[in-house]
Design a protein around this motif. Structure first.
Motif, PDB file in Angstrom:
ATOM      1  N   LEU A  10      48.467  14.364  29.794  1.00 25.77           N
ATOM      2  CA  LEU A  10      49.201  15.335  30.609  1.00 25.77           C
ATOM      3  C   LEU A  10      50.189  14.608  31.525  1.00 25.77           C
ATOM      4  O   LEU A  10      49.895  13.512  32.016  1.00 25.77           O
ATOM      5  N   VAL A  41      45.768  23.544  26.570  1.00 20.51           N
ATOM      6  CA  VAL A  41      46.033  23.660  28.007  1.00 20.51           C
ATOM      7  C   VAL A  41      46.507  25.078  28.350  1.00 20.51           C
ATOM      8  O   VAL A  41      46.095  25.662  29.350  1.00 20.51           O
ATOM      9  N   ARG A  42      47.352  25.641  27.498  1.00 22.30           N
ATOM     10  CA  ARG A  42      47.798  27.025  27.687  1.00 22.30           C
ATOM     11  C   ARG A  42      46.594  27.970  27.735  1.00 22.30           C
ATOM     12  O   ARG A  42      46.492  28.824  28.616  1.00 22.30           O
ATOM     13  N   ARG A  94      44.544  27.474  31.039  1.00 19.19           N
ATOM     14  CA  ARG A  94      45.177  27.882  32.290  1.00 19.19           C
ATOM     15  C   ARG A  94      45.472  29.376  32.339  1.00 19.19           C
ATOM     16  O   ARG A  94      45.657  29.945  33.419  1.00 19.19           O
ATOM     17  N   ASP A 130      49.791  20.842  35.175  1.00 19.29           N
ATOM     18  CA  ASP A 130      48.691  20.417  34.300  1.00 19.29           C
ATOM     19  C   ASP A 130      47.795  19.400  35.000  1.00 19.29           C
ATOM     20  O   ASP A 130      46.560  19.461  34.901  1.00 19.29           O
ATOM     21  N   GLU A 153      54.158  31.568  33.724  1.00 19.65           N
ATOM     22  CA  GLU A 153      53.222  30.946  32.787  1.00 19.65           C
ATOM     23  C   GLU A 153      53.028  31.917  31.629  1.00 19.65           C
ATOM     24  O   GLU A 153      53.463  33.059  31.683  1.00 19.65           O
ATOM     25  N   TYR A 170      45.811  21.157  37.696  1.00 22.30           N
ATOM     26  CA  TYR A 170      44.761  22.013  37.137  1.00 22.30           C
ATOM     27  C   TYR A 170      43.463  21.230  36.926  1.00 22.30           C
ATOM     28  O   TYR A 170      42.376  21.715  37.209  1.00 22.30           O
ATOM     29  N   THR A 193      56.456  24.290  27.766  1.00 23.66           N
ATOM     30  CA  THR A 193      56.039  22.940  28.180  1.00 23.66           C
ATOM     31  C   THR A 193      57.232  21.990  28.159  1.00 23.66           C
ATOM     32  O   THR A 193      58.266  22.277  27.568  1.00 23.66           O
ATOM     33  N   PRO A 226      50.747  18.544  25.368  1.00 24.95           N
ATOM     34  CA  PRO A 226      51.306  19.902  25.383  1.00 24.95           C
ATOM     35  C   PRO A 226      52.753  19.884  24.875  1.00 24.95           C
ATOM     36  O   PRO A 226      53.582  19.146  25.413  1.00 24.95           O
ATOM     37  N   ASP A 242      48.962  19.742  21.455  1.00 21.00           N
ATOM     38  CA  ASP A 242      47.618  19.990  22.002  1.00 21.00           C
ATOM     39  C   ASP A 242      47.010  21.271  21.443  1.00 21.00           C
ATOM     40  O   ASP A 242      45.973  21.719  21.945  1.00 21.00           O
TER      41      ASP A 242
END
Lengths: 384, 384
Positions: free
Chosen positions: A32, A150-151, A154, A37, A323, A40, A124, A119, A146
């Motif tokens: 990341l 991560v999406r 989050r 990211d 997001e 997070y 991203t 990502p 990824d």
């Protein structure tokens, strides 16, 4: 305890969920590079990201400790965060700005031949120089996307995150309530923007990363321009759209105001925007999709014609102003409990006249609830 | 006239310089993706960049008009800017977020086989998804680094840019002068941060992208952390470091304050920081290098031991908070008339105790002049 008040156990739970998703996606770790990211996974919260000079890296391996590979200038703050190991270099370094240290650490942490998810999808970017990225790729690991890990992580917010966003929304609500005291006919739009940001801070924002808006006779041309020095005029519709931050979490909503009494066309347009927002909220429940919300709103706004140039009627928010998901026809993302969304209907009246409304909601098992204090049907009126 | 008051002729001159540098580097055009690079060539100024959702592109060909390839939502603002053509798509698009439109436009604008320079070196990044970048690379053009063309262009400021930065520095100067009215023993650091940002806005900043700082007994641990809720205490050294924006241009400097009378150690440290700043400024003239400034300052600070973990003693600034060059031993960049720099000496007293000072200067034919109003030798004192 991190500066955004997320408990250590929650960071541990985020890492666990990440590992489980990584295993399913066949990944041995994540690499990341962006503020949201890295925050997070660790709670690392700083405005120093404003400086583009130094790259920062976080490795989340499927087994073993999370490792921050960062400039020495950030070590003191990173030591207060949820991270297993910290390796630093003295940045900036024009010859090797962390690249070889990152290569070595990837091999130590994930292992030679390991599949490293970066990502790479919609919304991203990779926050490091392209030249360094191509050097980095000489490491004997298998860099790949990824797979949306991560999406996925989050996009669904925890209870703590929802409460943080609710608190930020409350700050903006209090600031919006005071707009009649800072915006009257004759005031320059640039001064209204300055004063609104001051209200946001006075009401408890830590900072004001985003303020857009516009004013125009019977609607505005644009929703992304900075303020001009033009004075507000009777008959103007003023829109202020803000993304404040408190403890790392954003709100993102707007309010419209009429300078003097609105025309019936504008009053009606505002009621339509509110009705569209309500229509969207009404179907925001687990099982429906992002596209479903779009269609419910678009039916009210255009009779189902397919929306406007803005491209969508809302989006996720949290550590970033915008997001995933996007409320638009091609986004089939299934809504789940814990998603925080903006509902952002827009209406276009003519080539340079539009209006946009925006609220923030959270999806729960029994439907969606407002995090912003839903605007009234009637447009707010400012003094002339 | 663009919102940052840069005249159309200046944009034309920037394009001309770019073309000349491109020719020398064997490039047929540039592909730009970041806010500062796009603003530099067009005057496109918006806070909408805060949203990471949509990519934006600018093509600067060595022959023919500059072309913006951007989301439809930005067309109205881009039409007011210095750009030859605008092509838009309805973003976000989960399947093709401008990639095929950009490919087509690159071929129209630069030609098949053309050499397309993409900023790839130190302090750059590519603001688009990696996945889209790998799709884009299937276009029949030759993507490569930009050979530092954009860095070279942006590093030397025009008269208009210098005056804009000077005006932003003046805003911060007025805000810093009022710090004694907003920061006293007992005030929480987080409230001091909020109030300082309000002062910046009240004094004329358009927004406050950056505020860092710290407070600690006899020095602070760190210069990038956000504010805690801890109250200021007698004996604390408070540092506030701000990057305000006015009309698109940053300042970046700090001030230190002692809560109550400083110890002799701290008073002396402050005088040393000011002396190091002066030593740096004294040799800032065309022909010397960024490294020379570092060594002149380091001689005062450490006797020539080579600096601290911050990594450098200053940097360029302008459309970004930090830009090239870096004042450090390995940066041999030759100073030229029109460079705007920060001088940022730091002293480390112990594991959690340091002090940093920062001023902004411009290099002219006859040496460097302050853009910030040089701090006095004596540390400013706040009420206890």
């Amino acid at each position: 305890m991190s500066l955004n008040l997320i408990a250590p156990e929650e960071f541990a739970a985020r890492h666990d969920r990440a590992r489980s998703l990584m295993r399913r996606a066949g990944l041995d770790g994540l690499l990341l590079t962006t503020p949201a990211d890295i925050c997070y996974f660790t709670g690392f919260l700083t405005r120093f990201w404003e400086s583009p000079t130094r790259p920062w890296f976080l490795i989340v391996p499927v087994q073993g400790p999370t490792v921050a590979v960062i400039p020495q200038i950030g070590a003191a703050l990173m030591r207060t965060c949820a991270v297993g190991q910290i390796r630093t270099w003295r940045a900036p370094d024009l010859e090797d700005d962390g690249t070889s240290l990152l290569q070595d650490t990837l091999i130590d942490s994930i292992g030679a031949g390991g599949r490293v998810g970066v990502p790479s999808g919609h919304e991203t970017h990779l926050r490091m120089p392209l030249h360094d990225w191509s050097q980095l790729r000489s490491a004997p690991v298998d860099f790949r996307g990824d797979a949306g890990v991560v999406r996925t992580l989050r996009m669904t917010k925890s209870t703590a995150e929802i409460e943080l966003i609710r608190a930020t929304c409350a700050v903006a609500d209090r600031a919006f309530a005071r707009v009649p005291s800072i915006a009257r006919a004759g005031d320059r739009l640039s001064d209204v923007f300055r004063r609104f940001q001051m209200l946001g801070l006075e009401e408890g924002a830590d900072w004001v990363p985003y303020l857009a808006g516009a004013a125009g006779q019977g609607g505005y041309a644009d929703v992304i321009s900075p303020a001009t020095d033009e004075p507000l005029m009777p008959g103007d519709v003023l829109m202020l759209d803000t993304g404040l931050i408190r403890r790392g979490y954003f709100c993102d909503f707007d309010r419209n105001y009429s300078v003097g009494a609105p025309t019936s066309e504008i009053a009606e347009a505002h009621r339509t925007l509110i009705a569209a927002t309500e229509a969207g909220r009404a179907i925001c429940r687990p099982g429906n999709s992002a596209a479903d919300i779009f269609h419910a709103m678009d039916k009210v706004l255009t009779g189902g014609a397919g929306g406007a140039d803005v491209g969508r009627y809302g989006h996720g928010l949290g550590l970033q102003l915008t997001e995933a998901p996007s409320l638009m026809p091609m986004d089939a993302t299934e809504l789940t409990e814990g998603m925080v969304l903006t509902l952002e209907p827009s209406l276009v009246f003519g080539p340079d006249r539009m209006m946009v409304h925006e609220e923030n909601i959270v999806i729960t098992a029994d439907g969606a609830h407002y995090l912003s204090s839903r605007a009234g049907d009637d447009l707010l009126v400012l003094d002339t």
